[in-house]
Write an enzyme that holds these catalytic residues in place. Structure first.
Site, PDB file in Angstrom:
ATOM      1  N   GLU A 256      43.554  44.644  35.181  1.00 55.82           N
ATOM      2  CA  GLU A 256      43.273  45.741  34.410  1.00 55.82           C
ATOM      3  C   GLU A 256      43.659  47.085  34.786  1.00 55.82           C
ATOM      4  O   GLU A 256      43.520  47.317  35.941  1.00 55.82           O
ATOM      5  CB  GLU A 256      41.652  45.678  34.197  1.00 55.82           C
ATOM      6  CG  GLU A 256      41.406  46.408  32.826  1.00 55.82           C
ATOM      7  CD  GLU A 256      39.893  46.445  32.744  1.00 55.82           C
ATOM      8  OE1 GLU A 256      39.438  45.712  32.130  1.00 55.82           O
ATOM      9  OE2 GLU A 256      39.060  47.374  33.131  1.00 55.82           O
TER      10      GLU A 256
ATOM     11  N   ASP B  32      39.462  41.909  37.928  1.00 56.92           N
ATOM     12  CA  ASP B  32      38.734  42.959  37.283  1.00 56.92           C
ATOM     13  C   ASP B  32      38.380  43.811  38.449  1.00 56.92           C
ATOM     14  O   ASP B  32      37.528  43.572  38.884  1.00 56.92           O
ATOM     15  CB  ASP B  32      37.617  42.445  36.318  1.00 56.92           C
ATOM     16  CG  ASP B  32      36.886  43.754  36.050  1.00 56.92           C
ATOM     17  OD1 ASP B  32      37.631  44.619  35.435  1.00 56.92           O
ATOM     18  OD2 ASP B  32      35.771  43.562  36.138  1.00 56.92           O
TER      19      ASP B  32
ATOM     20  N   ASP C  81      31.668  40.323  35.405  1.00 57.89           N
ATOM     21  CA  ASP C  81      32.954  40.829  36.087  1.00 57.89           C
ATOM     22  C   ASP C  81      33.934  39.520  36.300  1.00 57.89           C
ATOM     23  O   ASP C  81      35.064  39.795  35.739  1.00 57.89           O
ATOM     24  CB  ASP C  81      32.560  41.155  37.506  1.00 57.89           C
ATOM     25  CG  ASP C  81      31.652  42.536  37.683  1.00 57.89           C
ATOM     26  OD1 ASP C  81      32.318  43.443  37.115  1.00 57.89           O
ATOM     27  OD2 ASP C  81      30.615  42.165  37.805  1.00 57.89           O
TER      28      ASP C  81
END
Length: 159
Positions: free
Chosen positions: A67, A8, A139
């Site tokens: 992502e 991420d 996160d």
């Protein structure tokens, strides 16, 4: 037993999550965050690259999942996020890892069942799916959710 690394990305905090799968059972291997100090963007990117490289060396993943960038109203934030993604992807490419990208909505839909889920819902489902004693920080949970998404979607498309 394939190992999946989820990332991420962020210019201040980059979450990572590592899972494996054995007989349709998800196995938690590790997670955490790469935190960068406010020493300017080039230094932050260097720390992200070094951190991702170290995680790859430690866990030896078979798949690297990250992502996708979403469109932001703040162009500067979107650019910094894109640069953080870029150095993470280069770290994976330097180790000849296949790179897979997933949209945030797709990750939330896969893990929570709702593409508009909030961070608390993602944390809860990650904890549940990986049978963790407590929820990881947001996160790391997002990174684990990306890895879980890959596990589900890649297995589905492989058959």
């Amino acid at each position: 037993m394939p190992i999946i690394l989820g990332i991420d990305p962020g210019s201040r905090i980059t979450g990572y999550g590592v899972i494996s799968e054995k007989k349709n059972q998800l196995i938690y291997l590790g997670s955490g965050c790469i935190r960068t100090l406010d020493n300017g963007l080039p230094h932050k990117l260097k720390l992200i690259y070094a951190g991702v490289t170290e995680i790859i060396s430690q866990f030896r993943p078979d798949f690297f999942c990250i992502e996708q960038v979403f469109m932001s109203k703040n162009a500067d934030s979107a650019l910094k996020l894109g640069q953080a993604r870029g150095v993470a992807i280069v770290a994976a490419a330097n180790q000849n890892l296949p790179v897979f990208e997933y949209a945030a909505r797709q990750v939330k839909q896969t893990v929570v069942g709702n593409g508009a889920a909030d961070k608390k819902q993602v944390q809860h489902m990650v904890r549940y799916l990986l049978k963790l004693p407590s929820a990881p920080n947001t996160d790391a949970a997002d990174a684990l959710a990306i890895a879980i998404t890959h596990s589900h979607l890649y297995a589905f498309h492989a058959h």
